[in-house]
Design a protein around this motif. Structure first.
Motif, PDB file in Angstrom:
ATOM      1  N   LEU A  54      41.416  34.013  36.657  1.00 35.22           N
ATOM      2  CA  LEU A  54      41.726  34.456  38.022  1.00 35.22           C
ATOM      3  C   LEU A  54      43.229  34.429  38.280  1.00 35.22           C
ATOM      4  O   LEU A  54      43.780  35.384  38.823  1.00 35.22           O
ATOM      5  CB  LEU A  54      41.040  33.558  39.057  1.00 35.22           C
ATOM      6  CG  LEU A  54      39.584  33.801  39.370  1.00 35.22           C
ATOM      7  CD1 LEU A  54      39.061  32.724  40.315  1.00 35.22           C
ATOM      8  CD2 LEU A  54      39.363  35.172  39.962  1.00 35.22           C
ATOM      9  N   VAL A  55      43.874  33.328  37.908  1.00 35.55           N
ATOM     10  CA  VAL A  55      45.307  33.188  38.219  1.00 35.55           C
ATOM     11  C   VAL A  55      46.183  34.110  37.370  1.00 35.55           C
ATOM     12  O   VAL A  55      47.369  34.236  37.644  1.00 35.55           O
ATOM     13  CB  VAL A  55      45.786  31.710  38.094  1.00 35.55           C
ATOM     14  CG1 VAL A  55      45.030  30.828  39.069  1.00 35.55           C
ATOM     15  CG2 VAL A  55      45.683  31.194  36.676  1.00 35.55           C
ATOM     16  N   SER A 105      56.130  41.073  42.577  1.00 36.73           N
ATOM     17  CA  SER A 105      55.234  40.028  42.085  1.00 36.73           C
ATOM     18  C   SER A 105      54.319  40.603  41.012  1.00 36.73           C
ATOM     19  O   SER A 105      53.587  41.547  41.268  1.00 36.73           O
ATOM     20  CB  SER A 105      54.360  39.482  43.220  1.00 36.73           C
ATOM     21  OG  SER A 105      55.144  38.889  44.206  1.00 36.73           O
ATOM     22  N   PRO A 106      54.341  40.043  39.808  1.00 36.82           N
ATOM     23  CA  PRO A 106      53.472  40.574  38.763  1.00 36.82           C
ATOM     24  C   PRO A 106      52.029  40.089  38.881  1.00 36.82           C
ATOM     25  O   PRO A 106      51.108  40.774  38.481  1.00 36.82           O
ATOM     26  CB  PRO A 106      54.109  40.060  37.478  1.00 36.82           C
ATOM     27  CG  PRO A 106      54.807  38.805  37.883  1.00 36.82           C
ATOM     28  CD  PRO A 106      55.250  39.018  39.310  1.00 36.82           C
ATOM     29  N   LEU A 107      51.832  38.890  39.460  1.00 37.16           N
ATOM     30  CA  LEU A 107      50.499  38.292  39.518  1.00 37.16           C
ATOM     31  C   LEU A 107      49.953  38.281  40.936  1.00 37.16           C
ATOM     32  O   LEU A 107      50.698  38.108  41.901  1.00 37.16           O
ATOM     33  CB  LEU A 107      50.527  36.870  38.965  1.00 37.16           C
ATOM     34  CG  LEU A 107      50.923  36.747  37.496  1.00 37.16           C
ATOM     35  CD1 LEU A 107      51.060  35.288  37.098  1.00 37.16           C
ATOM     36  CD2 LEU A 107      49.921  37.454  36.603  1.00 37.16           C
ATOM     37  N   LEU A 108      48.664  38.427  41.041  1.00 34.10           N
ATOM     38  CA  LEU A 108      47.997  38.461  42.331  1.00 34.10           C
ATOM     39  C   LEU A 108      48.044  37.100  43.028  1.00 34.10           C
ATOM     40  O   LEU A 108      48.284  37.018  44.227  1.00 34.10           O
ATOM     41  CB  LEU A 108      46.546  38.899  42.114  1.00 34.10           C
ATOM     42  CG  LEU A 108      45.779  39.454  43.293  1.00 34.10           C
ATOM     43  CD1 LEU A 108      46.510  40.628  43.925  1.00 34.10           C
ATOM     44  CD2 LEU A 108      44.392  39.878  42.856  1.00 34.10           C
ATOM     45  N   SER A 115      58.364  32.174  42.282  1.00 37.75           N
ATOM     46  CA  SER A 115      57.572  33.294  41.768  1.00 37.75           C
ATOM     47  C   SER A 115      56.667  32.873  40.610  1.00 37.75           C
ATOM     48  O   SER A 115      56.202  33.713  39.851  1.00 37.75           O
ATOM     49  CB  SER A 115      58.517  34.413  41.311  1.00 37.75           C
ATOM     50  OG  SER A 115      59.363  33.930  40.296  1.00 37.75           O
ATOM     51  N   ALA A 116      56.428  31.579  40.479  1.00 36.96           N
ATOM     52  CA  ALA A 116      55.567  31.087  39.405  1.00 36.96           C
ATOM     53  C   ALA A 116      54.106  31.396  39.724  1.00 36.96           C
ATOM     54  O   ALA A 116      53.726  31.511  40.889  1.00 36.96           O
ATOM     55  CB  ALA A 116      55.756  29.579  39.244  1.00 36.96           C
TER      56      ALA A 116
END
Length: 162
Positions: A54-55, A105-108, A115-116
């Motif tokens: 999910l992450v 942002s690359p991740l949802l 930005s981690a």
């Protein structure tokens, strides 16, 4: 032998069995106006993805999807390719979240610190807190979302999960 049973039991985590409690958590998260947490909850209970997967969902993989469309993910634990279909509820949660993401942002599901990416441990703390807020007692963690999906498929829809 008794020690083996005890250690296995201490690591067992519960699904959220009550559909009323599932709806209560969803309402709680929507009322808090936290689209990230609401989206993660919705994605978690509507897929059988592990928290580690999910992450790692990428914004570019889901941004332009409509209900019924699918995205692919490679499971971190098994290395298997998984196809995940976006349902109406997931689509709704996704489009509430997208305007709130930091540009680029690359991740949802990102950490609110910088930005981690969100960690699996933090996801577990969130699930535990949500369950506690609606009065659920028991061993809840991020894996409870995956187990809730399976429990719902079996008890509500009569699907043989395997």
């Amino acid at each position: 032998m008794a020690a083996d049973k005890k250690s296995a039991r201490s690591t067992w985590k519960s699904p959220i069995k009550s559909q009323d409690k599932v709806r209560e958590i969803e309402q709680l998260l929507r009322a808090q106006k936290n689209p990230r947490d609401w989206c993660m909850f919705i994605f978690g209970i509507n897929t059988n993805l592990r928290a580690s997967d999910l992450v790692r969902i990428e914004v570019d993989h889901v941004r332009h999807l409509s209900p019924g469309d699918a995205f692919r993910i490679i499971e971190k634990k098994t290395g298997k390719h998984r196809r995940v279909v976006l349902n109406n509820k997931m689509h709704q949660a996704l489009h509430k979240l997208l305007p709130h993401l930091k540009p680029g942002s690359p991740l949802l599901f990102q950490s609110q610190k910088g930005s981690a990416p969100m960690t699996v441990e933090h996801a577990g703390r969130l699930v535990k807190a949500w369950c506690h807020k609606v009065g659920l007692k028991g061993p809840y963690c991020s894996h409870s979302l995956r187990k809730t999906w399976a429990y719902t498929q079996h008890t509500v829809f009569g699907v043989d999960v395997p």
